[in-house]
Scaffold this motif. Structure first.
Motif, short mmCIF file in Angstrom:
data_model
loop_
_atom_site.label_atom_id
_atom_site.label_comp_id
_atom_site.label_asym_id
_atom_site.label_seq_id
_atom_site.Cartn_x
_atom_site.Cartn_y
_atom_site.Cartn_z
N ILE A 15 0.86 -1.18 0.00
CA ILE A 15 0.00 0.00 0.00
C ILE A 15 0.90 1.23 0.00
CG2 ILE A 15 -1.70 1.29 1.37
CD1 ILE A 15 -2.51 -1.41 2.61
N PRO A 16 0.63 2.23 -0.82
CA PRO A 16 1.44 3.45 -0.76
C PRO A 16 1.44 4.03 0.65
CG PRO A 16 0.00 3.48 -2.68
CD PRO A 16 -0.41 2.30 -1.84
N LEU A 17 2.58 4.48 1.10
CA LEU A 17 2.70 4.98 2.47
C LEU A 17 1.72 6.11 2.76
CD1 LEU A 17 6.59 4.93 2.85
CD2 LEU A 17 4.94 3.31 3.81
N ALA A 18 1.45 6.94 1.76
CA ALA A 18 0.52 8.07 1.95
C ALA A 18 -0.91 7.59 2.19
CB ALA A 18 0.57 8.99 0.74
N ASP A 19 -1.23 6.36 1.81
CA ASP A 19 -2.59 5.83 1.94
C ASP A 19 -2.81 5.02 3.22
OD1 ASP A 19 -3.07 6.98 -0.51
OD2 ASP A 19 -2.94 5.10 -1.63
N ILE A 20 -1.78 4.85 4.02
CA ILE A 20 -1.92 4.04 5.23
C ILE A 20 -2.67 4.81 6.30
CG2 ILE A 20 -0.65 2.94 7.13
CD1 ILE A 20 1.54 2.29 5.08
N ASP A 21 -3.66 4.16 6.88
CA ASP A 21 -4.36 4.72 8.04
C ASP A 21 -3.58 4.27 9.28
OD1 ASP A 21 -6.03 5.54 10.07
OD2 ASP A 21 -7.69 4.22 9.51
N SER A 27 1.70 9.13 13.52
CA SER A 27 2.13 9.21 12.12
C SER A 27 3.64 9.35 12.07
CB SER A 27 1.48 10.42 11.44
OG SER A 27 0.09 10.24 11.36
N PRO A 28 4.28 8.78 11.07
CA PRO A 28 5.74 8.81 11.00
C PRO A 28 6.30 10.24 10.89
CG PRO A 28 4.85 7.25 9.42
CD PRO A 28 3.69 8.01 9.97
N SER A 29 7.40 10.47 11.60
CA SER A 29 8.15 11.72 11.47
C SER A 29 8.84 11.71 10.10
CB SER A 29 9.19 11.84 12.58
OG SER A 29 10.21 10.86 12.37
N GLU A 30 9.49 12.79 9.78
CA GLU A 30 10.22 12.87 8.51
C GLU A 30 11.31 11.79 8.45
OE1 GLU A 30 13.03 16.15 6.38
OE2 GLU A 30 11.18 16.89 7.30
N ILE A 35 12.92 6.19 6.46
CA ILE A 35 13.26 4.78 6.70
C ILE A 35 12.21 3.88 6.07
CG2 ILE A 35 13.55 3.02 8.49
CD1 ILE A 35 14.73 5.34 10.24
N LEU A 36 10.93 4.20 6.25
CA LEU A 36 9.86 3.41 5.64
C LEU A 36 10.00 3.41 4.12
CD1 LEU A 36 6.90 4.59 7.88
CD2 LEU A 36 7.81 2.26 7.76
N GLU A 37 10.32 4.56 3.54
CA GLU A 37 10.51 4.64 2.08
C GLU A 37 11.71 3.83 1.63
OE1 GLU A 37 10.58 8.88 1.49
OE2 GLU A 37 8.39 9.02 1.50
N ALA A 38 12.77 3.81 2.44
CA ALA A 38 13.95 3.00 2.09
C ALA A 38 13.59 1.52 2.08
CB ALA A 38 15.08 3.27 3.09
N ILE A 39 12.79 1.08 3.04
CA ILE A 39 12.35 -0.32 3.09
C ILE A 39 11.46 -0.61 1.88
CG2 ILE A 39 10.98 -2.01 4.37
CD1 ILE A 39 11.91 -0.50 6.94
N LEU A 40 10.54 0.29 1.59
CA LEU A 40 9.64 0.12 0.45
C LEU A 40 10.42 0.02 -0.86
CD1 LEU A 40 6.66 0.01 -0.40
CD2 LEU A 40 6.73 2.48 -0.64
N ALA A 41 11.55 0.72 -0.93
CA ALA A 41 12.38 0.68 -2.14
C ALA A 41 13.20 -0.61 -2.23
CB ALA A 41 13.32 1.90 -2.16
N GLY A 42 13.10 -1.47 -1.21
CA GLY A 42 13.80 -2.75 -1.26
C GLY A 42 15.09 -2.79 -0.48
N ASN A 43 15.34 -1.79 0.34
CA ASN A 43 16.55 -1.76 1.14
C ASN A 43 16.36 -2.45 2.48
OD1 ASN A 43 18.37 0.03 -0.45
ND2 ASN A 43 16.63 1.40 -0.24
N ILE A 62 6.55 0.08 10.82
CA ILE A 62 7.02 -0.87 9.80
C ILE A 62 6.05 -2.04 9.71
CG2 ILE A 62 8.84 -2.54 9.24
CD1 ILE A 62 10.84 -0.47 10.47
N ALA A 63 5.67 -2.60 10.85
CA ALA A 63 4.73 -3.72 10.84
C ALA A 63 3.40 -3.31 10.22
CB ALA A 63 4.53 -4.23 12.27
N LYS A 64 2.93 -2.10 10.51
CA LYS A 64 1.66 -1.61 9.96
C LYS A 64 1.78 -1.38 8.45
CE LYS A 64 -2.41 0.57 10.38
NZ LYS A 64 -3.59 0.09 11.04
N ALA A 65 2.90 -0.84 8.00
CA ALA A 65 3.08 -0.53 6.58
C ALA A 65 3.24 -1.79 5.74
CB ALA A 65 4.29 0.39 6.40
N PHE A 66 3.75 -2.87 6.34
CA PHE A 66 4.05 -4.08 5.60
C PHE A 66 3.31 -5.27 6.22
CE2 PHE A 66 7.51 -1.07 5.23
CZ PHE A 66 7.62 -0.96 3.84
#
Length: 121
Positions: A15-21, A27-30, A35-43, A62-66
């Motif tokens: 799910i796109p990070l912007a769409d997560i409830d 809500s994640p800090s900057e 970090i969440l975006e780095a994980i989403l990118a496969g890192n 992280i658990a909620k996003a994935f």
């Protein structure tokens, strides 16, 4: 907060990070979003941060996003494990396992590491 990553192939869709409830989670800090975006990118990431800087909150984010991935969180002491596990239940993040380093490594190696003595030696 520092994070380190190594590029890995990412074949999963999330799910796109912007769409997560985030619900009751903060809500994640900057920095957490980076970090969440780095994980989403496969890192793969390793977070090094002082006490009280949001590592537990990040692990829950992280658990909620994935939700379609298993998340292992290792802690240094039993109190952090107990508190983290309670938050996992509260937020219904059942893809997440909280464990202490000693208990986890004892579990996977079959050795008692909590006292520094290996009974098999």
């Amino acid at each position: 907060m520092q994070y380190f990553g190594s590029q890995q192939e990412n074949k999963s869709s999330f799910i796109p990070l912007a769409d997560i409830d985030w619900g009751e989670l903060v809500s994640p800090s900057e920095e957490q979003m980076a970090i969440l975006e780095a994980i989403l990118a496969g890192n793969s990431v390793k977070v090094i941060a002082n006490a009280g800087t949001g590592k537990t909150t990040l692990s829950l984010q992280i658990a909620k996003a994935f939700l379609n991935k298993r998340v292992l969180i290792l802690t240094f002491n039993a109190q952090n494990k107990i508190e983290g596990a309670a938050k996992v239940v509260k937020h219904k993040l059942f893809n997440c396992e909280y464990n202490g380093f000693d208990a986890f490594f004892s579990k996977i190696t079959g050795r008692n590491t909590s006292n520094g003595i290996d009974p098999k030696d």
